[in-house]
Enzyme design. Structure first.
Site, mmCIF file in Angstrom:
data_model
loop_
_atom_site.group_PDB
_atom_site.id
_atom_site.type_symbol
_atom_site.label_atom_id
_atom_site.label_comp_id
_atom_site.label_asym_id
_atom_site.label_seq_id
_atom_site.Cartn_x
_atom_site.Cartn_y
_atom_site.Cartn_z
ATOM 1 N N ASP A 101 0.845 -1.192 0.000
ATOM 2 C CA ASP A 101 0.000 0.000 0.000
ATOM 3 C C ASP A 101 0.881 1.243 0.000
ATOM 4 O O ASP A 101 1.819 1.336 0.781
ATOM 5 C CB ASP A 101 -0.904 -0.009 1.241
ATOM 6 C CG ASP A 101 -2.042 1.002 1.117
ATOM 7 O OD1 ASP A 101 -2.417 1.355 -0.012
ATOM 8 O OD2 ASP A 101 -2.548 1.430 2.172
ATOM 9 N N HIS A 108 -3.789 13.911 1.022
ATOM 10 C CA HIS A 108 -3.996 12.974 2.132
ATOM 11 C C HIS A 108 -2.797 12.981 3.071
ATOM 12 O O HIS A 108 -2.951 13.048 4.299
ATOM 13 C CB HIS A 108 -4.237 11.559 1.587
ATOM 14 C CG HIS A 108 -4.298 10.505 2.651
ATOM 15 N ND1 HIS A 108 -5.364 10.376 3.515
ATOM 16 C CD2 HIS A 108 -3.412 9.526 3.006
ATOM 17 C CE1 HIS A 108 -5.139 9.367 4.348
ATOM 18 N NE2 HIS A 108 -3.966 8.838 4.058
ATOM 19 N N GLU A 173 -10.377 3.799 3.755
ATOM 20 C CA GLU A 173 -9.488 4.530 2.854
ATOM 21 C C GLU A 173 -9.905 4.164 1.432
ATOM 22 O O GLU A 173 -9.847 2.984 1.055
ATOM 23 C CB GLU A 173 -8.018 4.182 3.117
ATOM 24 C CG GLU A 173 -7.543 4.687 4.483
ATOM 25 C CD GLU A 173 -6.032 4.636 4.675
ATOM 26 O OE1 GLU A 173 -5.375 3.787 4.048
ATOM 27 O OE2 GLU A 173 -5.524 5.465 5.452
ATOM 28 N N GLU A 175 -9.206 3.857 -2.284
ATOM 29 C CA GLU A 175 -7.941 3.744 -3.008
ATOM 30 C C GLU A 175 -8.162 3.047 -4.352
ATOM 31 O O GLU A 175 -9.145 2.337 -4.550
ATOM 32 C CB GLU A 175 -6.929 2.915 -2.198
ATOM 33 C CG GLU A 175 -6.731 3.417 -0.773
ATOM 34 C CD GLU A 175 -5.513 2.828 -0.089
ATOM 35 O OE1 GLU A 175 -4.701 2.167 -0.774
ATOM 36 O OE2 GLU A 175 -5.385 3.037 1.134
ATOM 37 N N ASP A 207 -9.171 0.232 2.093
ATOM 38 C CA ASP A 207 -8.134 -0.179 3.031
ATOM 39 C C ASP A 207 -8.579 0.223 4.446
ATOM 40 O O ASP A 207 -8.180 1.259 4.973
ATOM 41 C CB ASP A 207 -6.813 0.502 2.637
ATOM 42 C CG ASP A 207 -5.681 0.140 3.573
ATOM 43 O OD1 ASP A 207 -5.711 -0.957 4.135
ATOM 44 O OD2 ASP A 207 -4.770 0.982 3.737
ATOM 45 N N ARG A 211 -7.642 3.706 13.380
ATOM 46 C CA ARG A 211 -6.738 4.841 13.610
ATOM 47 C C ARG A 211 -6.145 4.858 15.014
ATOM 48 O O ARG A 211 -5.009 5.340 15.208
ATOM 49 C CB ARG A 211 -7.491 6.153 13.359
ATOM 50 C CG ARG A 211 -8.058 6.304 11.966
ATOM 51 C CD ARG A 211 -6.992 6.274 10.910
ATOM 52 N NE ARG A 211 -7.575 6.462 9.575
ATOM 53 C CZ ARG A 211 -6.897 6.256 8.456
ATOM 54 N NH1 ARG A 211 -5.642 5.845 8.489
ATOM 55 N NH2 ARG A 211 -7.486 6.442 7.294
ATOM 56 N N GLN A 214 -3.442 2.238 14.980
ATOM 57 C CA GLN A 214 -2.385 2.732 14.084
ATOM 58 C C GLN A 214 -1.538 3.810 14.746
ATOM 59 O O GLN A 214 -0.304 3.780 14.689
ATOM 60 C CB GLN A 214 -3.031 3.278 12.808
ATOM 61 C CG GLN A 214 -2.065 3.830 11.768
ATOM 62 C CD GLN A 214 -2.784 4.492 10.588
ATOM 63 O OE1 GLN A 214 -4.016 4.490 10.509
ATOM 64 N NE2 GLN A 214 -2.015 5.059 9.679
ATOM 65 N N LYS A 227 -3.992 -1.983 10.249
ATOM 66 C CA LYS A 227 -4.330 -2.087 8.831
ATOM 67 C C LYS A 227 -4.588 -3.527 8.386
ATOM 68 O O LYS A 227 -5.310 -3.750 7.418
ATOM 69 C CB LYS A 227 -3.151 -1.566 7.986
ATOM 70 C CG LYS A 227 -2.814 -0.109 8.204
ATOM 71 C CD LYS A 227 -3.760 0.749 7.432
ATOM 72 C CE LYS A 227 -3.269 2.193 7.389
ATOM 73 N NZ LYS A 227 -4.118 3.010 6.526
ATOM 74 N N THR A 231 -8.728 -5.817 4.048
ATOM 75 C CA THR A 231 -8.669 -4.879 2.925
ATOM 76 C C THR A 231 -9.643 -5.401 1.878
ATOM 77 O O THR A 231 -9.501 -6.536 1.422
ATOM 78 C CB THR A 231 -7.244 -4.830 2.325
ATOM 79 O OG1 THR A 231 -6.309 -4.547 3.369
ATOM 80 C CG2 THR A 231 -7.141 -3.765 1.245
ATOM 81 N N GLU A 334 -10.038 12.321 7.809
ATOM 82 C CA GLU A 334 -9.925 13.637 7.172
ATOM 83 C C GLU A 334 -11.277 14.339 7.117
ATOM 84 O O GLU A 334 -11.376 15.539 7.380
ATOM 85 C CB GLU A 334 -9.370 13.487 5.755
ATOM 86 C CG GLU A 334 -7.919 13.026 5.703
ATOM 87 C CD GLU A 334 -7.565 12.590 4.290
ATOM 88 O OE1 GLU A 334 -7.050 13.417 3.532
ATOM 89 O OE2 GLU A 334 -7.817 11.415 3.943
HETATM 90 MN MN MN Z 1 -4.112 2.723 2.758
#
Ligand code: MN
Length: 388
Positions: A101, A108, A173, A175, A207, A211, A214, A227, A231, A334
């Site tokens: 990834d 971002h 996420e 992506e 993904d 948080r 993480q 993570k 996925t 975000e």
């Molecule tokens: Mn990602």
């Protein structure tokens, strides 16, 4: 009618065997059956229960299959009528080899830098010199529609207490994923101009990210359990050939690039793929892939710059797609600015991060070769309660 099409794996209640299909608008074509009767020389590429054989067949075979299906869709549609499948279950389309990834959106990376490292430069000194990435977990790449169990893990509270429990900041996420077909030899980097020889196509990726886990674990070695729990990828892999009209120049580079990453004199591999993120049916964001600083070709060149080899089925994803606008951010951290600005949903509820039962659907379109819009399909997932 769009001329672009995508490949996936389906089964039906009447015939539960997994087999290769083509998505063309509202229709699924049973590709294995159609090829057996209409283009038998292509049978070895599409006969199996996944896209693995097609991926491994290489660019010449990809072009032959693409041209054959395109001709059916444009000039001899009646020939494929017998192979149209009305409704089907869709499955993980290929065996995922390695999963990498990246972190290729400047917006971002800037947004996360501001939140995770306040008071410092939001972009790390390396960011504009190389596409930053990490190795993820291939075994937990799951099919669209699969429920995601809320992960548990270690986190540190604002007061400094360290606890283990269900993530309280579960995120998405949005992506784009690049699917490698042709392998490469160990010790031989793959240059920018070899991108189309190795990459078969793209899929959509969610993904999922915890948080709180993480933020506590990622220093100094990067993302890990926050993570690796899941996925999700879309069921349809869109071949690069279908994206020919979506190619655009990436944003201007503000730092000179080393030769292996310098794409100024090559045909551009920016992609005008337009994402839409829905939370419980409500559109919360429309991230533009065209704003990504690093292209898929640069990511591949960097991924192999040390001589690391590619395998059929390798998947590398772009990192969260976020644009300049507040309504173009591809993650909830975000969109809610670290949880400080909750989103309002039409049912009157608010969200900072995901609640149990929430469903997220990420879809995308791109300009098609005939001037219409090509759909990249969608990747769907819902949150299940943490295991007791
Ligand atoms: Mn990602």
């Amino acid at each position: 009618m769009t001329t672009g099409h995508a490949y996936g794996v389906f089964s039906t209640p009447a015939d539960p065997r997994k087999r290769v299909g083509v998505s063309a608008g509202e229709n699924i074509i049973d590709l294995a059956s159609a090829v057996r009767n209409l283009a038998p020389e292509l049978t070895p590429h599409v006969a199996g229960p996944s896209l693995d054989a097609l991926l491994a067949a290489g660019p010449q075979a990809w072009a032959e299959v693409y041209a054959t299906v395109t001709s059916w869709l444009t000039s001899s549609r009646d020939r494929i009528e017998p192979y149209l499948v009305p409704s089907a279950s869709l499955h993980l389309p290929f065996s995922v080899a390695d999963y990498v990834d990246f972190y290729a959106s400047e917006q971002h990376a800037t947004n996360l830098g501001r939140m995770f490292r306040p008071g410092q430069d939001p972009l790390t000194p390396n960011w504009k010199h190389l596409p930053i990435g990490y190795h993820g977990r291939a075994g937990t790449v799951i099919a669209s529609g699969t429920g995601v169990v809320r992960p548990s893990g270690q986190r540190r509270s604002p007061s400094g207490e360290i606890t283990f429990g269900p993530s309280q900041r579960l995120d998405i996420e949005a992506e784009l994923g690049f699917v490698v077909g042709m392998p490469s030899a160990l010790g031989q980097p793959v240059g920018l101009e070899e991108f189309e020889q190795h990459v078969f196509g793209v899929c959509l990726v969610n993904d999922w990210s915890a948080r709180d886990i993480q933020a506590w674990e990622y220093v100094p070695l990067g993302p890990f359990l926050g993570k690796s729990f899941a996925t999700s990828i879309s069921p349809w892999v869109v071949p690069l050939a279908a994206l020919s009209a979506a190619r655009v120049s990436p944003p201007p580079r503000t730092e000179p690039l080393l030769p292996y990453l310098d794409d100024e004199k090559t045909a551009p591999w920016g992609l005008d793929v337009r994402f839409e993120v829905r939370l419980n049916g409500h559109v919360v964001s429309r991230p533009p892939f065209a704003s990504m600083y690093w292209t898929g070709a640069q990511m591949l060149a960097h991924l192999t710059a040390n001589g690391a080899s590619l395998r059929t089925g390798d998947l590398y994803a772009s990192g969260t797609v976020s644009g300049e606008g507040a309504d173009q951010r591809g993650s909830l951290i975000e969109l809610s600015w670290g949880g400080q600005e909750p989103l309002s949903l039409p049912d009157g509820s608010t969200r900072t991060f995901l609640s149990d039962g929430d469903e997220v659907v990420i879809s995308a379109t791109a300009p098609a070769p005939d001037g219409t819009l090509l759909t990249l399909g969608e990747v769907r997932g819902h949150i299940l309660p943490a295991s007791p």
